[in-house]
Scaffold this motif. Structure first.
Motif, short mmCIF file in Angstrom:
data_model
loop_
_atom_site.label_atom_id
_atom_site.label_comp_id
_atom_site.label_asym_id
_atom_site.label_seq_id
_atom_site.Cartn_x
_atom_site.Cartn_y
_atom_site.Cartn_z
N PRO A 30 0.80 -1.23 0.00
CA PRO A 30 0.00 0.00 0.00
C PRO A 30 0.83 1.28 0.00
CG PRO A 30 -0.85 -1.55 1.62
CD PRO A 30 0.45 -2.11 1.10
N ASP A 87 3.73 4.62 11.65
CA ASP A 87 2.83 5.33 10.75
C ASP A 87 3.53 6.40 9.92
OD1 ASP A 87 0.70 3.81 11.56
OD2 ASP A 87 0.02 5.24 13.08
N ARG A 111 0.56 7.50 7.75
CA ARG A 111 -0.55 6.57 7.57
C ARG A 111 -1.65 6.93 8.56
NH1 ARG A 111 1.20 0.72 7.73
NH2 ARG A 111 1.83 1.34 9.81
N GLY A 113 -5.04 5.07 9.55
CA GLY A 113 -5.76 3.81 9.34
C GLY A 113 -4.99 2.97 8.34
N GLU A 114 -5.61 2.63 7.24
CA GLU A 114 -4.95 1.85 6.18
C GLU A 114 -4.48 2.73 5.03
OE1 GLU A 114 -4.20 -1.47 6.31
OE2 GLU A 114 -4.87 -1.23 8.38
N ARG A 115 -4.69 4.02 5.11
CA ARG A 115 -4.40 4.92 3.99
C ARG A 115 -3.14 5.74 4.24
NH1 ARG A 115 -8.58 9.32 1.45
NH2 ARG A 115 -7.05 10.33 0.13
N TRP A 116 -2.23 5.75 3.25
CA TRP A 116 -1.03 6.57 3.30
C TRP A 116 -1.30 7.92 2.64
CZ3 TRP A 116 3.20 5.63 6.06
CH2 TRP A 116 3.46 4.33 6.47
#
Length: 131
Positions: A30, A87, A111, A113-116
């Motif tokens: 990701p 993160d 980061r 959550g799961e989003r960069w």
């Protein structure tokens, strides 16, 4: 004896290649996917990618899109290497302008959550220790 020494070195070479892809591939998952998506949008010369969500980046980081466009208004890119800690991440990228020489850039990401999110862009590369 040479075989015993050669095998660990060959394995180490494979591990480094998987951690530090030279082709911008998905080996870093990701993180590299987010960088590719951001730079694909930024390099086209159009409106560019959306800014990071409010609170995702530290205050005072500047506008990474504006920093990239000062270095090259339109470009392709190649991910060189990256490092990640919790993160936070830094990704070394070569911008490939349509005219002129490549431009070394480091992107700083956070980061959520799961989003960069891309928070900053500056000239140069950071040293990445593959071990």
């Amino acid at each position: 004896m040479a075989l015993a020494v050669g095998v660990p070195l060959a394995v180490a070479g494979i591990v480094v290649a998987a951690v530090l892809p030279g082709d911008g591939g998905a080996a870093a998952g990701p993180l590299h996917g987010a960088v590719d998506a951001y730079l694909d949008a930024a390099g086209g010369g159009g409106a560019g990618p959306a800014a990071a969500r409010a609170g995702a980046c530290p205050a005072g980081g500047g506008d990474p899109l504006a920093a990239l466009r000062r270095l090259a208004p339109a470009f392709g890119h190649r991910i060189v290497s990256s490092t990640e800690s919790g993160d936070r991440a830094a990704v070394n990228v070569d911008l490939l302008p349509r005219t002129g020489d490549r431009v070394a850039v480091v992107l700083e990401l956070r980061r959520s959550g799961e989003r960069w999110e891309v928070c900053a862009a500056s000239p140069g590369h950071v040293e990445v220790d593959p071990f």
